[in-house]
Design a protein around this motif. Structure first.
Motif, mmCIF file in Angstrom:
data_model
loop_
_atom_site.group_PDB
_atom_site.id
_atom_site.type_symbol
_atom_site.label_atom_id
_atom_site.label_comp_id
_atom_site.label_asym_id
_atom_site.label_seq_id
_atom_site.Cartn_x
_atom_site.Cartn_y
_atom_site.Cartn_z
ATOM 1 N N GLN A 11 34.479 83.339 0.866
ATOM 2 C CA GLN A 11 33.867 82.176 1.500
ATOM 3 C C GLN A 11 34.773 81.587 2.569
ATOM 4 O OE1 GLN A 11 33.574 78.609 -0.790
ATOM 5 N NE2 GLN A 11 31.890 77.760 0.429
ATOM 6 N N ASP A 38 30.252 81.990 6.094
ATOM 7 C CA ASP A 38 28.960 81.423 5.686
ATOM 8 C C ASP A 38 27.968 81.469 6.845
ATOM 9 O OD1 ASP A 38 30.162 80.909 3.285
ATOM 10 O OD2 ASP A 38 30.248 78.740 3.531
ATOM 11 N N HIS A 85 25.115 82.903 4.803
ATOM 12 C CA HIS A 85 25.466 82.712 3.389
ATOM 13 C C HIS A 85 25.190 83.957 2.546
ATOM 14 C CE1 HIS A 85 25.471 78.465 4.622
ATOM 15 N NE2 HIS A 85 26.273 78.262 3.591
ATOM 16 N N ARG A 135 20.410 78.276 -0.111
ATOM 17 C CA ARG A 135 21.695 78.950 0.075
ATOM 18 C C ARG A 135 22.890 78.007 0.141
ATOM 19 N NH1 ARG A 135 22.321 80.180 6.448
ATOM 20 N NH2 ARG A 135 20.122 80.291 6.980
ATOM 21 N N HIS A 136 22.659 76.739 0.476
ATOM 22 C CA HIS A 136 23.789 75.813 0.547
ATOM 23 C C HIS A 136 24.344 75.486 -0.837
ATOM 24 C CE1 HIS A 136 20.812 72.801 -0.615
ATOM 25 N NE2 HIS A 136 20.117 73.022 0.490
#
Length: 448
Positions: free
Chosen positions: A372, A377, A382, A397-398
């Motif tokens: 990450q 991202d 992501h 996805r967040h």
């Protein structure tokens, strides 16, 4: 299972459950194209006729014919209660009380622990959407589209400015791909209809592509990732072979067209020919054929508005040939970006025949993560959290980074490998895996 279209009204003829009981052996006998049963939460459904009208496509249901589809059903449907309305008329009975809930000797402990993990994620609000995240994301795509045009409209069409414009437009295109992917998995709006409308707008007007073609292909990949004959991403035998098993098996089969020797054995060919041609040639031809053959006229019209917009913007600047060249070059750049990002999570992983594994084990054997960072991202949409995305495709996805530690702990508990790579390692592993597959095929070719 899956989405990708609006549901028709319930009312498929069926018994609605007749009190009959079945064994797994009986269920597994109904796994053919014209005879398909499946099990969800111990209830047995005859989906033979419904499969043809399934919004996620016929094939994705076929991949679970004769099997327990409980985990896949829960993974794909963000509104299980609504989907149950369509299943109820199809129920023909239940599993006998003496039968286990899992088929093919799946690990019941893993299944139960994953069910608990999903419930915890729901309780923690990890399936709730932050609307502003997706608003800003769409905004930055539209801004990139405008910036690309303004660059050459204001400052001219020199080679350097054209190159800069192409990079900006390719960036907008790939980010549109990631965003339509969110809507395709119904992870933004609460309603299927709202997600579908936005996905059609992004795929059609912003990308000139087909929503239904993408969904029907992509849901098969999610349902059975890296499984031969079920995941279309690893079934392109007439072009190249992948994994450690397919190269040897395909050489021993009497196919009309064998894979191209130099393509499979030389990663350089993949870089200069394969990766840039997937989107502008292979996918584009398939999408156009699908829209015309299946009479998806609304999608076709939306796709045409994409090209109309491009020609209106760039024809006065570059002329007909120059505009076609610009669009083609943008597609080449986007295709490279798309192929490398999507394949670094899957191609180096296990690629094999159907093993009837539980959802967690199957997805972890076929996927890996990339480290990450804010750049990773954004760069991958992501999808550097590919493991979490495959386990929870309807999760916004967040929130992947929040559920990742829980998934990692569960994998550690059951001894399931949870791989995390650097971006550089992930990209290098694509070439390594292709080189290994090509060498295996060439060895089989020379020593047959």
């Amino acid at each position: 299972m899956g989405g990708g279209g609006q549901l028709t009204e319930p009312g498929e003829p069926g018994t609605g459950g007749s009190g009959r009981v079945f064994t797994w052996e009986e269920v597994q006998r109904h796994s053919h194209r014209n005879d398909q049963w499946l099990v969800i939460d111990r209830k047995v459904y005859n989906v033979t006729q419904w499969a043809k009208r399934h919004p996620g496509g016929f094939r994705v249901i076929s991949h679970y014919a004769g099997e327990d589809a409980t985990e896949a059903f829960k993974a794909f449907h963000h509104d299980g209660k609504f989907a149950q309305k369509f299943l109820r008329p199809l129920q023909i009975g239940e599993l006998a009380a003496t039968e286990p809930s899992q088929d093919h000797n799946k690990n019941a402990a893993i299944v139960q622990d994953f069910h608990t993990l999903r419930a915890q994620a729901e309780d923690d609000g990890l399936f709730r959407v932050r609307p502003m995240f997706f608003c800003f994301y769409l905004g930055h795509i539209l801004l990139l589209e405008a910036l690309g045009w303004l660059t050459v409209w204001v400052w001219g069409t020199s080679w350097m400015l054209t190159l800069l414009c192409s990079i900006i437009l390719a960036t907008a295109q790939i980010q549109s791909s990631w965003l339509q992917h969110d809507f395709g998995h119904k992870s933004v709006f609460k309603t299927t209809h709202g997600n579908h409308i936005m996905q059609m707008f992004i795929m059609g007007h912003l990308k000139g592509a087909s929503t239904n073609w993408w969904n029907h292909r992509h849901f098969q990949h999610h349902a059975k990732p890296n499984v031969f004959s079920k995941d279309p991403d690893v079934n392109m035998l007439h072009v190249f072979v992948v994994g450690a098993i397919q190269p040897v098996e395909v050489r021993n089969k009497k196919l009309r067209f064998q894979p191209l020797k130099y393509y499979t054995s030389d990663p350089f060919i993949f870089v200069v020919v394969g990766a840039p041609l997937v989107l502008p040639v292979y996918f584009q031809l398939q999408m156009m054929h699908s829209m015309i053959y299946r009479h998806h006229w609304v999608e076709l019209v939306l796709a045409m508005t994409f090209y109309l917009r491009y020609f209106c913007c760039y024809l006065p600047l570059y002329g007909l040939f120059g505009t076609l060249a610009l669009i083609t070059f943008v597609r080449f750049l986007e295709s490279h970006w798309f192929v490398w990002v999507t394949q670094m999570n899957h191609l180096p992983m296990d690629i094999d025949h159907e093993a009837h594994q539980d959802w967690l084990t199957m997805q972890l054997h076929a996927t890996c993560n990339i480290e990450q960072s804010s750049f990773n991202d954004w760069f991958s949409g992501h999808l550097n959290f590919q493991i979490e995305h495959h386990l929870f495709p309807t999760m916004p996805r967040h929130n992947y980074y929040l559920v990742a530690p829980l998934v990692q702990a569960l994998c550690e508990k059951h001894g399931i490998p949870y791989q995390v790579k650097t971006m550089r390692q992930g990209l290098a592993d694509v070439l390594r895996s292709l080189k290994n597959s090509g060498e295996l095929w060439l060895d089989a070719y020379l020593h047959k």
